[in-house]
Design a protein around this motif. Sequence first.
Motif, short mmCIF file in Angstrom:
data_model
loop_
_atom_site.label_atom_id
_atom_site.label_comp_id
_atom_site.label_asym_id
_atom_site.label_seq_id
_atom_site.Cartn_x
_atom_site.Cartn_y
_atom_site.Cartn_z
N ARG A 51 0.84 -1.21 0.00
CA ARG A 51 0.00 0.00 0.00
C ARG A 51 0.87 1.26 0.00
NH1 ARG A 51 -3.59 -2.73 4.02
NH2 ARG A 51 -5.39 -3.41 2.83
N ALA A 52 1.91 1.26 0.81
CA ALA A 52 2.82 2.42 0.85
C ALA A 52 3.45 2.62 -0.52
CB ALA A 52 3.89 2.22 1.92
N TYR A 53 3.87 1.54 -1.14
CA TYR A 53 4.48 1.62 -2.47
C TYR A 53 3.46 2.17 -3.48
CZ TYR A 53 6.63 0.51 -6.89
OH TYR A 53 7.15 0.61 -8.14
N GLN A 82 14.12 -6.11 -1.42
CA GLN A 82 14.46 -7.14 -2.40
C GLN A 82 13.21 -7.82 -2.95
OE1 GLN A 82 17.36 -7.83 -3.94
NE2 GLN A 82 18.06 -6.01 -2.85
N TRP A 83 12.22 -8.05 -2.10
CA TRP A 83 10.97 -8.65 -2.55
C TRP A 83 10.28 -7.73 -3.54
CZ3 TRP A 83 5.75 -7.46 -2.31
CH2 TRP A 83 4.89 -8.49 -2.69
N LEU A 84 10.23 -6.43 -3.22
CA LEU A 84 9.62 -5.46 -4.14
C LEU A 84 10.34 -5.41 -5.48
CD1 LEU A 84 8.81 -2.54 -1.69
CD2 LEU A 84 7.14 -3.93 -2.94
N ILE A 85 11.66 -5.45 -5.44
CA ILE A 85 12.44 -5.46 -6.68
C ILE A 85 12.12 -6.72 -7.48
CG2 ILE A 85 14.80 -5.70 -7.61
CD1 ILE A 85 15.66 -3.78 -5.29
N GLY A 86 11.96 -7.84 -6.79
CA GLY A 86 11.59 -9.09 -7.45
C GLY A 86 10.21 -9.04 -8.09
N GLN A 87 9.39 -8.12 -7.61
CA GLN A 87 8.04 -7.94 -8.17
C GLN A 87 8.04 -6.92 -9.30
OE1 GLN A 87 5.73 -10.15 -7.03
NE2 GLN A 87 7.54 -10.77 -5.91
N GLY A 88 9.21 -6.36 -9.62
CA GLY A 88 9.31 -5.40 -10.71
C GLY A 88 9.49 -3.97 -10.24
N GLY A 89 9.64 -3.76 -8.92
CA GLY A 89 9.87 -2.41 -8.41
C GLY A 89 11.24 -1.90 -8.79
N ARG A 90 11.34 -0.61 -8.98
CA ARG A 90 12.63 0.01 -9.34
C ARG A 90 12.88 1.15 -8.36
NH1 ARG A 90 13.87 -2.00 -14.36
NH2 ARG A 90 12.09 -2.77 -15.51
N PHE A 91 14.08 1.11 -7.80
CA PHE A 91 14.46 2.15 -6.83
C PHE A 91 15.78 2.75 -7.21
CE2 PHE A 91 11.85 -0.93 -4.56
CZ PHE A 91 10.84 -0.11 -4.11
#
Length: 91
Positions: A51-53, A82-91
């Motif tokens: 939700r924050a993302y 790392q989990w978010l990045i694995g879901q396609g997140g980019r930081f």
Amino acid sequence: MHQQPDITKLQVKTLPVVNQGLIDAVDVVTSPDQPLGVWHLNGIPLAPIVRAYQNNPDDLAVIQEQCEVMLLNKQQQGQVVQWLIGQGGRF
């Protein structure tokens, strides 16, 4: 076959989960690859993080703030990122 990760397809839904032998309705994160949902990552609830993302895509500071609210240590914060990045997140 796994789907290509796309963080924009993550959804938070309230679904039944088995929690200490009982069935509870809990917010879980669903995706095309995980339609039944993921409740937590090593005990870390994922719905508040997603939700924050979704409220501030690609803003790592917002994710870190949410992690601090949840009293996560640095290692746990790293796991979440790392989990978010694995879901396609980019930081």
